[in-house]
Design a protein around this motif. Structure first.
Motif, PDB file in Angstrom:
ATOM      1  N   THR A   1       6.078  -0.912 -47.095  1.00 24.42           N
ATOM      2  CA  THR A   1       5.317  -2.087 -46.371  1.00 24.42           C
ATOM      3  C   THR A   1       5.423  -1.946 -44.975  1.00 24.42           C
ATOM      4  OG1 THR A   1       7.219  -3.482 -46.951  1.00 24.42           O
ATOM      5  CG2 THR A   1       5.202  -3.531 -48.417  1.00 24.42           C
ATOM      6  N   ARG A   2       6.672  -1.095 -44.460  1.00 23.04           N
ATOM      7  CA  ARG A   2       7.000  -1.356 -43.335  1.00 23.04           C
ATOM      8  C   ARG A   2       6.995   0.105 -42.308  1.00 23.04           C
ATOM      9  NH1 ARG A   2       6.493  -6.753 -42.175  1.00 23.04           N
ATOM     10  NH2 ARG A   2       7.660  -7.994 -43.686  1.00 23.04           N
ATOM     11  N   THR A   3       6.559   1.073 -42.771  1.00 25.67           N
ATOM     12  CA  THR A   3       6.650   2.377 -42.369  1.00 25.67           C
ATOM     13  C   THR A   3       5.090   2.750 -42.409  1.00 25.67           C
ATOM     14  OG1 THR A   3       7.187   3.723 -44.254  1.00 25.67           O
ATOM     15  CG2 THR A   3       8.904   2.694 -43.211  1.00 25.67           C
ATOM     16  N   VAL A   4       5.093   3.898 -41.122  1.00 30.77           N
ATOM     17  CA  VAL A   4       3.831   4.514 -41.146  1.00 30.77           C
ATOM     18  C   VAL A   4       3.471   5.147 -42.288  1.00 30.77           C
ATOM     19  CG1 VAL A   4       2.304   6.196 -39.773  1.00 30.77           C
ATOM     20  CG2 VAL A   4       3.798   4.510 -38.655  1.00 30.77           C
ATOM     21  N   ILE A   5       4.359   6.027 -42.899  1.00 36.12           N
ATOM     22  CA  ILE A   5       4.257   6.986 -43.987  1.00 36.12           C
ATOM     23  C   ILE A   5       3.897   6.129 -45.343  1.00 36.12           C
ATOM     24  CG2 ILE A   5       6.636   6.908 -44.613  1.00 36.12           C
ATOM     25  CD1 ILE A   5       4.183   9.964 -45.014  1.00 36.12           C
ATOM     26  N   GLY A   6       4.362   5.046 -45.388  1.00 34.54           N
ATOM     27  CA  GLY A   6       4.051   3.982 -46.506  1.00 34.54           C
ATOM     28  C   GLY A   6       2.682   3.632 -46.437  1.00 34.54           C
ATOM     29  N   ARG A   7       2.181   3.202 -45.216  1.00 36.20           N
ATOM     30  CA  ARG A   7       0.627   2.777 -45.183  1.00 36.20           C
ATOM     31  C   ARG A   7      -0.058   4.004 -45.383  1.00 36.20           C
ATOM     32  NH1 ARG A   7       3.260  -0.574 -41.369  1.00 36.20           N
ATOM     33  NH2 ARG A   7       2.856   1.175 -39.362  1.00 36.20           N
ATOM     34  N   GLN A   8       0.171   5.295 -44.983  1.00 31.90           N
ATOM     35  CA  GLN A   8      -0.624   6.324 -44.988  1.00 31.90           C
ATOM     36  C   GLN A   8      -0.649   6.561 -46.523  1.00 31.90           C
ATOM     37  OE1 GLN A   8       1.465   9.314 -42.780  1.00 31.90           O
ATOM     38  NE2 GLN A   8       0.222   8.798 -40.857  1.00 31.90           N
ATOM     39  N   TRP A   9       0.331   6.541 -47.397  1.00 31.73           N
ATOM     40  CA  TRP A   9       0.337   6.775 -48.989  1.00 31.73           C
ATOM     41  C   TRP A   9      -0.697   5.631 -49.476  1.00 31.73           C
ATOM     42  CZ3 TRP A   9       6.202   6.998 -49.061  1.00 31.73           C
ATOM     43  CH2 TRP A   9       6.594   8.381 -49.015  1.00 31.73           C
ATOM     44  N   ILE A  10      -0.575   4.359 -48.934  1.00 28.81           N
ATOM     45  CA  ILE A  10      -1.828   3.454 -49.613  1.00 28.81           C
ATOM     46  C   ILE A  10      -3.043   3.947 -49.161  1.00 28.81           C
ATOM     47  CG2 ILE A  10      -2.517   1.100 -49.480  1.00 28.81           C
ATOM     48  CD1 ILE A  10       0.429   0.073 -48.988  1.00 28.81           C
ATOM     49  N   ALA A  11      -3.271   4.283 -48.125  1.00 26.42           N
ATOM     50  CA  ALA A  11      -4.643   4.921 -47.466  1.00 26.42           C
ATOM     51  C   ALA A  11      -5.089   5.947 -48.473  1.00 26.42           C
ATOM     52  CB  ALA A  11      -4.435   5.059 -46.116  1.00 26.42           C
ATOM     53  N   ILE A  12      -4.183   7.046 -48.824  1.00 31.97           N
ATOM     54  CA  ILE A  12      -4.619   8.099 -49.356  1.00 31.97           C
ATOM     55  C   ILE A  12      -5.353   7.619 -50.749  1.00 31.97           C
ATOM     56  CG2 ILE A  12      -3.665  10.081 -50.559  1.00 31.97           C
ATOM     57  CD1 ILE A  12      -2.118  10.445 -48.193  1.00 31.97           C
ATOM     58  N   GLY A  13      -4.379   6.583 -51.217  1.00 33.58           N
ATOM     59  CA  GLY A  13      -4.695   6.304 -52.704  1.00 33.58           C
ATOM     60  C   GLY A  13      -6.130   5.409 -52.889  1.00 33.58           C
ATOM     61  N   THR A  14      -6.394   4.710 -51.629  1.00 32.85           N
ATOM     62  CA  THR A  14      -7.550   4.097 -51.398  1.00 32.85           C
ATOM     63  C   THR A  14      -8.750   5.036 -51.135  1.00 32.85           C
ATOM     64  OG1 THR A  14      -6.250   2.168 -50.255  1.00 32.85           O
ATOM     65  CG2 THR A  14      -8.668   2.074 -50.018  1.00 32.85           C
ATOM     66  N   ASN A  15      -8.622   5.850 -50.247  1.00 25.77           N
ATOM     67  CA  ASN A  15      -9.964   6.517 -49.809  1.00 25.77           C
ATOM     68  C   ASN A  15      -9.346   7.964 -49.091  1.00 25.77           C
ATOM     69  OD1 ASN A  15     -11.855   7.987 -48.946  1.00 25.77           O
ATOM     70  ND2 ASN A  15     -13.192   6.039 -48.477  1.00 25.77           N
ATOM     71  N   GLU A  16      -9.028   8.794 -49.718  1.00 26.67           N
ATOM     72  CA  GLU A  16      -8.246  10.243 -49.330  1.00 26.67           C
ATOM     73  C   GLU A  16      -9.218  10.894 -48.177  1.00 26.67           C
ATOM     74  OE1 GLU A  16      -6.311  14.361 -50.913  1.00 26.67           O
ATOM     75  OE2 GLU A  16      -6.681  12.696 -52.168  1.00 26.67           O
ATOM     76  N   GLU A  17     -10.439  10.878 -48.696  1.00 24.08           N
ATOM     77  CA  GLU A  17     -11.425  11.517 -47.555  1.00 24.08           C
ATOM     78  C   GLU A  17     -11.345  10.947 -46.162  1.00 24.08           C
ATOM     79  OE1 GLU A  17     -13.788  14.222 -46.033  1.00 24.08           O
ATOM     80  OE2 GLU A  17     -12.678  14.313 -48.031  1.00 24.08           O
ATOM     81  N   ALA A  18     -11.338   9.405 -46.418  1.00 22.70           N
ATOM     82  CA  ALA A  18     -11.244   8.690 -44.832  1.00 22.70           C
ATOM     83  C   ALA A  18     -10.057   9.062 -44.152  1.00 22.70           C
ATOM     84  CB  ALA A  18     -11.353   7.292 -45.091  1.00 22.70           C
TER      85      ALA A  18
END
Length: 320
Positions: free
Chosen positions: A185-202
Motif C-alpha cells: 500500500t505504501r510503495t511504488v512496486i506494490g502499486r505496480q503489482w496491483i496495476a499489473i493484476g488489473t491491466n498488464e497491457e496498460a
C-alpha cells in the motif's frame, strides 16, 4: 485514480475488514459456547504455534494472486527447504542459521524458476507450478532418502514461547504481515503489482516492464515458503519429506477467504491474515466439538466456495 474511485476503495477495504473480523468473532463466540476448552491458554498456544507457517506463505500467495497468477508448488517447496536445512545440520554439521539460509535460498530459487518459466514462455503459472510441485517433492525425497530427518533441540528456540505464550515464530510472522501490507500500500512496486493484476497491457504501454516485477513476486513466494519451512522444522524438531502435502490449498483458501481476488488486481495482506485466523479457528473449533475429519473438510470447502461467490458479487457491484 479519481477521488470517487479512491473513496470507494477505502470504503470497500473498511467493509472487508469489518466483515472478516465480524465473522471471526462470531466463530469464536460460537465455539466458545460449544466447547468448554475453546477459550483457554492451551487453545491460544496451539493456534499461535500452528499458524506462523501458514501466515508467511499466505502473505506470499496474496502477492501472487494480486498479479493474476497462482503457485501450487508452495507445499512441496516448503518440504524441500526443510529437507535441505536438515541435511545441512545433521549430515554436514552446519550451524542452524547458516543451514536455514541455505534452505530459504533454495526455496527462493524454486519460486524464481516458476516465475521465470511462466513469464518468459507465457505459460500459465498453474501448469508450471504443478510441474515444480512434483520436482520439488521428488527432490525432498531424494535429499532425505524418503525418511524423516530428526534435528533435535537445535531449532526449537524459534517456536518456544517467550512472552504471553507467543514464540519468535509468530512474532516474526506478524512482522512479515505488517511489512507486506506496507509494501503493498505504501510503495511504488506494490502499486505496480496491483496495476499489473488489473491491466498488464496498460502497465506495459505506460513504460513499465511487467515481467521482472512478476518474477520477483514468485521469487518472494518461494522465499516465504522457505521461511515457513524453518518455522515448521522448529516446531516439529524434524524435517518430513511428506510435510506440506495439501498446504497449497490451505494457503490459497486463507487468501481467498481474506478477500483477495482470484482474477488479480485486488487484495490485502491484513485481510489475508484474518483469513488465516478464520481457517485456523474453524479447524480448531470443529476439532474441539468432535467433528470428524471428513466433515471438517466439507465445512472448510463450503466456506471457501462461499468466499469465492461473495467475491464474484463484490466485483459485479464495483463494475455497476
Amino acid at each position: 485514480m479519481t477521488t470517487s474511485s479512491f473513496q470507494r476503495g477505502v470504503v470497500g477495504g473498511v467493509k472487508t475488514y469489518a466483515g472478516l473480523t465480524g465473522a471471526l468473532l462470531a466463530m469464536c463466540v460460537l465455539f466458545g459456547f460449544a466447547s468448554d476448552h475453546f477459550f483457554t491458554l492451551s487453545t491460544l498456544g496451539t493456534l499461535s504455534n500452528d499458524i506462523p507457517t501458514l501466515v508467511v506463505m499466505a502473505v506470499g500467495m496474496t502477492f501472487v494472486l494480486i498479479i493474476g497468477g497462482i503457485d501450487l508448488s508452495v507445499g512441496s517447496v516448503m518440504a524441500l527447504a526443510a529437507s535441505i536445512l536438515s541435511m545441512a545440520v545433521v549430515r554436514w554439521g552446519w550451524p542452524v542459521w547458516t543451514a536455514s539460509l541455505l534452505g530459504v535460498a533454495c526455496a527462493a530459487l524454486c519460486g524464481a524458476a516458476t516465475g521465470a518459466i511462466s513469464v518468459g514462455w507465457r505459460i500459465p503459472s498453474f501448469i508450471v507450478s504443478l510441474g515444480v510441485l512434483e520436482i520439488a517433492r521428488g527432490m525432498a525425497y531424494q535429499v532425505t532418502n524418503s525418511r524423516t530427518e530428526y534435528i533435535g533441540s537445535a531449532v526449537e528456540a524459534i517456536s518456544a514461547p517467550i512472552i504471553f505464550g507467543l514464540s519468535p515464530a509468530i512474532l516474526a510472522a506478524l512482522a512479515i504481515v505488517i511489512a507486506g501490507q506496507l509494501v503493498l500500500t505504501r510503495t511504488v512496486i506494490g502499486r505496480q503489482w496491483i496495476a499489473i493484476g488489473t491491466n498488464e497491457e496498460a502497465v506495459r504501454l505506460s513504460g513499465i516492464a511487467p515481467r521482472p516485477r512478476k518474477v520477483l513476486v514468485y521469487a518472494m513466494m518461494g522465499l516465504l515458503s522457505g521461511v515457513g519451512a524453518l518455522f515448521q522444522v522448529s516446531r516439529l524438531e524434524a524435517a518430513d519429506p511428506n510435510g506440506g502435502v495439501g498446504m497449497e490449498l490451505q494457503v490459497i483458501a486463507a487468501v481467498v477467504i481474506g478477500g483477495t481476488s482470484l482474477m488479480g488486481g485486488r487484495g490485502s495482506v491484513v485481510s489475508t491474515f484474518i483469513g488465516v485466523l478464520i481457517i485456523s479457528v474453524l479447524e480448531a473449533g470443529l476439532a474441539q466439538v468432535g467433528v470428524s475429519e471428513p466433515m471438517k473438510r466439507i465445512v472448510t470447502g463450503l466456506v471457501i466456495v462461499a468466499a469465492v461467490v461473495l467475491d464474484t458479487y463484490r466485483r459485479r457491484g464495483e463494475r455497476a
